[in-house]
Design an enzyme around this catalytic site. Structure first.
Site, PDB file in Angstrom:
ATOM      1  N   HIS A 274      29.988  42.851  33.414  1.00  0.00           N
ATOM      2  CA  HIS A 274      28.744  42.284  33.922  1.00  0.00           C
ATOM      3  C   HIS A 274      27.749  42.283  32.789  1.00  0.00           C
ATOM      4  CE1 HIS A 274      30.920  43.408  37.542  1.00  0.00           C
ATOM      5  NE2 HIS A 274      30.351  42.343  38.043  1.00  0.00           N
TER       6      HIS A 274
ATOM      7  N   HIS B 175      28.811  37.670  35.926  1.00  0.00           N
ATOM      8  CA  HIS B 175      30.035  38.395  36.261  1.00  0.00           C
ATOM      9  C   HIS B 175      31.150  37.623  35.563  1.00  0.00           C
ATOM     10  CE1 HIS B 175      28.218  39.937  40.234  1.00  0.00           C
ATOM     11  NE2 HIS B 175      27.354  39.018  39.823  1.00  0.00           N
TER      12      HIS B 175
ATOM     13  N   ASP C 253      36.900  43.529  33.960  1.00  0.00           N
ATOM     14  CA  ASP C 253      35.641  43.049  34.514  1.00  0.00           C
ATOM     15  C   ASP C 253      34.458  43.423  33.630  1.00  0.00           C
ATOM     16  OD1 ASP C 253      34.109  41.815  36.377  1.00  0.00           O
ATOM     17  OD2 ASP C 253      34.343  43.322  37.941  1.00  0.00           O
TER      18      ASP C 253
ATOM     19  N   CYS D 214      30.763  45.276  40.519  1.00  0.00           N
ATOM     20  CA  CYS D 214      29.410  45.016  40.033  1.00  0.00           C
ATOM     21  C   CYS D 214      28.404  46.130  40.336  1.00  0.00           C
ATOM     22  CB  CYS D 214      28.879  43.679  40.541  1.00  0.00           C
ATOM     23  SG  CYS D 214      29.593  43.077  42.042  1.00  0.00           S
TER      24      CYS D 214
ATOM     25  N   GLN E 272      40.795  44.598  37.429  1.00  0.00           N
ATOM     26  CA  GLN E 272      40.205  43.458  36.720  1.00  0.00           C
ATOM     27  C   GLN E 272      39.686  43.899  35.364  1.00  0.00           C
ATOM     28  OE1 GLN E 272      37.196  42.762  39.820  1.00  0.00           O
ATOM     29  NE2 GLN E 272      38.049  40.712  40.014  1.00  0.00           N
TER      30      GLN E 272
ATOM     31  N   LYS F 289      30.204  29.354  39.840  1.00  0.00           N
ATOM     32  CA  LYS F 289      31.107  29.895  38.820  1.00  0.00           C
ATOM     33  C   LYS F 289      31.869  28.809  38.074  1.00  0.00           C
ATOM     34  CE  LYS F 289      34.749  30.651  42.270  1.00  0.00           C
ATOM     35  NZ  LYS F 289      35.769  31.540  42.796  1.00  0.00           N
TER      36      LYS F 289
ATOM     37  N   ARG G 132      41.130  44.918  48.091  1.00  0.00           N
ATOM     38  CA  ARG G 132      40.704  43.835  48.979  1.00  0.00           C
ATOM     39  C   ARG G 132      41.739  43.655  50.076  1.00  0.00           C
ATOM     40  NH1 ARG G 132      38.608  39.266  44.612  1.00  0.00           N
ATOM     41  NH2 ARG G 132      37.207  40.675  43.507  1.00  0.00           N
TER      42      ARG G 132
END
Length: 571
Positions: free
Chosen positions: A321, A446, A319, A270, A317, A400, A299
């Site tokens: 935003h 997200h 991903d 992000c 990911q 979420k 991670r």
RNA sequence: GCCGACGUAGCUCAGAGGUAGAGCAGCUCACUCGUAAUGAGCAGGUCGUGAGUUCAAUUCUCACCGUCGGCUCCA
């Protein structure tokens, strides 16, 4: 779950506890519920159990079934029950009783064994017809890692032997579909202890499938108005402090130091997307802005949770935003859900949704959390999409919607997630100029669609059992000859297929056809083209189709057209 | 991280306190073959890593690394 099955399994767990109590004096029993796949019971037994113990326990259970001992329920005053279980040394039961406020409780007795239990239960042990103990595991008392670890025995039970066998066959099927097994067979990927746990190495065929998935993703995102961005893998520690990651997510992060300046390796994408947003003054007309990145994150997952491709320490990911005005929330969340629906249909997944609310460790005001939760619920409600509520399970920056895929054999997997965030725009002081000339705060969504490419690939492998659809198959066609004589003909067909964009391999080894077929079957290649003397003379080919059937006297062009057709995704 | 099991050749696995074995894969040769494994030969291992016990350790002990089944956690 079916209530009768539930009762049966619960009674079988009591049966097991009775057997354990009779065989191992000094063992304390904790809890033993029925679960979706059977039942378990947790025991506190110092020496611990071994696999041989399971066999012994199972045998004793059979004996108790044969004796057909009645199972009797008695109402007992709470204090009376506390006294009874204290005397019996069942400290876990006493602890449970201390949390119960009812003045009276149910106590079930079967032979020598008495248990605190809400019930209901079968009338006698003889009613249990088909069960099996499956495995041993450690489990924390009351699921809390600060508590003592107990020994859990898992088992399953069914109304009859046939249903039990079906379940055991299902477990075999699960084993056969294991992505780690198939990953080896198809030479897709590996994980090496030399490189490190939870770090995936993609081999050429696995890398190709990943490329195809990513290529698919890029196209789908472009179609839906997303912009591609890229960010760095390490960002200054100050950024992570500002975002709240350092405070709330530190145990999962890796850190490094360059020229005396501290950096954090990104566990999420992000922050650089926020930097893209901040790089200009934004107008209300610009929103929503949708930034997409196939972002690789690191991670530090606990060693015990790592699992093939499903749970790794570095993953990518899909991903994005989305920065938007509050009035655009509904439309954007809906857009993402439609996106998920479209994509999952292509892979043949059904899915269920779950809304997760504010966790204990989190940032932002209560008011923002309520607004965010309301926004998520409002979309699902208005679309009449069913969902479960998962209290306290949100991300630290916002609530979420989690999407759980259901694969071909009914197992559920967490992949896509949509997270609503008012906190990070606040922390990074994001704004846009509204139509009234005032600076306003954007909202951030997200979201991921596939989730982590690694996990999604693992799920896909198990979902398809390694039989990738033609558009995703790393090798779509393998051409095999029968004798050396056909080699030039094989090359000719191969070249035509390569020209047509088909992923083709040839197998012209001096081996028997049976062997070549066997190996291609193991690799689950969609089409095997077989050419011998006859085919060469007639200028055609024989095709063996992976999912059964054989095509004879096929013209090369016709076959190429067929594969080309299947190589195109249609919706 | 925790509980338990495990770690032997590229893969799947056997084995025992006296320094290792099979099948498949690999290589060589023969066979040119029609729908799930042709045959023979050769080669291949610091028995996960490190320390300890012992005359002697791959085998016993401990630590670490990793894998598997769970728990907790999660994309």
């Amino acid at each position: 779950m079916n209530e009768n099955l539930d009762t049966l399994r619960h009674s079988t767990s009591h049966l097991m506890a009775q057997a354990v109590r009779e065989l191992y004096p000094g063992v304390k029993v904790a809890i033993g519920p029925s679960i979706e796949t059977g039942f378990y019971y947790d025991f506190d037994y110092e020496p611990g159990f071994t696999d041989e113990d399971l066999v012994k326990i199972e045998k004793r259970m059979e004996e108790i079934v044969k004796a057909d001992i009645p199972i009797e329920c008695k109402r007992m005053k709470r204090e009376e029950a506390v006294e009874f279980f204290s005397k019996a040394g069942e400290t876990y039961k006493v602890e449970l009783l201390n949390d119960i406020t009812d003045p009276e409780v149910n106590v079930y007795t079967q032979g020598s064994f008495t248990d605190l239990c809400r019930g209901p239960h079968l009338p006698s042990t003889g009613k249990i017809k088909a069960f099996k103990l499956l495995s041993l595991a450690g489990a924390y008392w009351r699921g809390d890692e600060h508590n003592k670890m107990l020994t859990r025995i898992y088992g399953t039970a069914f109304p009859d032997k046939k249903a039990l066998k079906e379940y055991l066959d299902f477990l075999e099927e699960v084993k056969k579909r294991d992505h780690r097994r198939i990953g080896k067979d198809l030479d897709l990927f590996s994980v090496s202890d030399e490189t490190g746990a939870g770090l995936v190495i993609y081999h050429p065929k696995g890398a190709l499938v990943r490329y195809l998935l990513e290529d698919f993703e890029r196209r789908e995102h472009l179609k839906r108005g997303y912009d591609f961005v890229y960010g760095p893998h390490i960002l200054k520690l100050d950024m992570w402090k500002k975002s709240g990651h350092f405070e709330n997510y530190r145990e999962n992060m890796y850190f490094t130091k360059i020229d005396e300046v501290e950096y954090g390796i990104k566990p999420m994408n992000c922050l650089s997307h926020i930097m893209v947003y901040k790089s200009q003054i934004r107008s209300y007309r610009d929103l929503p802005l949708r930034y997409f990145e196939l972002g690789t994150v690191s991670r530090h997952e606990k060693s015990g949770v790592l699992h093939g491709l499903m749970r790794v320490r570095e993953f990518t990911q899909d991903d994005a935003h989305i920065f938007l005005r509050p009035d655009q929330l509904h439309q954007e969340i809906l857009g993402i859900i439609r996106f998920v629906q479209d994509v999952m249909k292509i892979f043949g997944f059904q899915f269920e949704m779950e809304i997760s609310t504010r966790p204990a460790k989190s940032i932002g005001s209560d008011e923002d959390w309520e607004r965010a939760e309301a926004a998520l619920k409002e979309v699902l409600d208005s679309e009449r999409l069913p969902y479960d509520l998962n209290e306290g399970d949100g991300a630290f920056y916002g609530p979420k919607i989690d999407i759980k895929l259901k694969d071909a054999i009914g197992r559920k997997w967490q992949c896509a997630t949509i997270q609503c965030d008012f906190a990070l725009p606040e922390r990074f002081d994001l704004h846009y100029m509204d139509s009234d000339g005032k600076r306003k705060r954007p909202v951030m969504l997200h979201r991921v669609i596939l989730g982590a490419i690694e996990r999604f690939l693992g799920v896909l492998i198990e979902h398809y059992g390694g039989k990738f659809p033609v558009w995703l198959a790393p090798v779509q066609v393998v051409i095999m000859n029968i004798t050396d004589e056909q080699e030039p003909y094989v090359r000719k067909i191969r070249d035509a297929m390569v020209d047509a964009g088909i992923r083709v391999e040839v197998d012209t080894r001096n081996e028997k056809l049976g062997l070549k077929i066997r190996e291609s079957v193991v690799k689950k290649i969609p089409y095997m083209v077989i050419v011998g003397k006859v085919e060469m003379e007639q200028n055609n080919m024989t095709v063996r189709v992976r999912d059964g059937g054989e095509l004879k006297d096929v013209a090369t062009d016709d076959f190429i057209n067929r594969v080309k057709e299947e190589n195109i995704l249609r919706r």
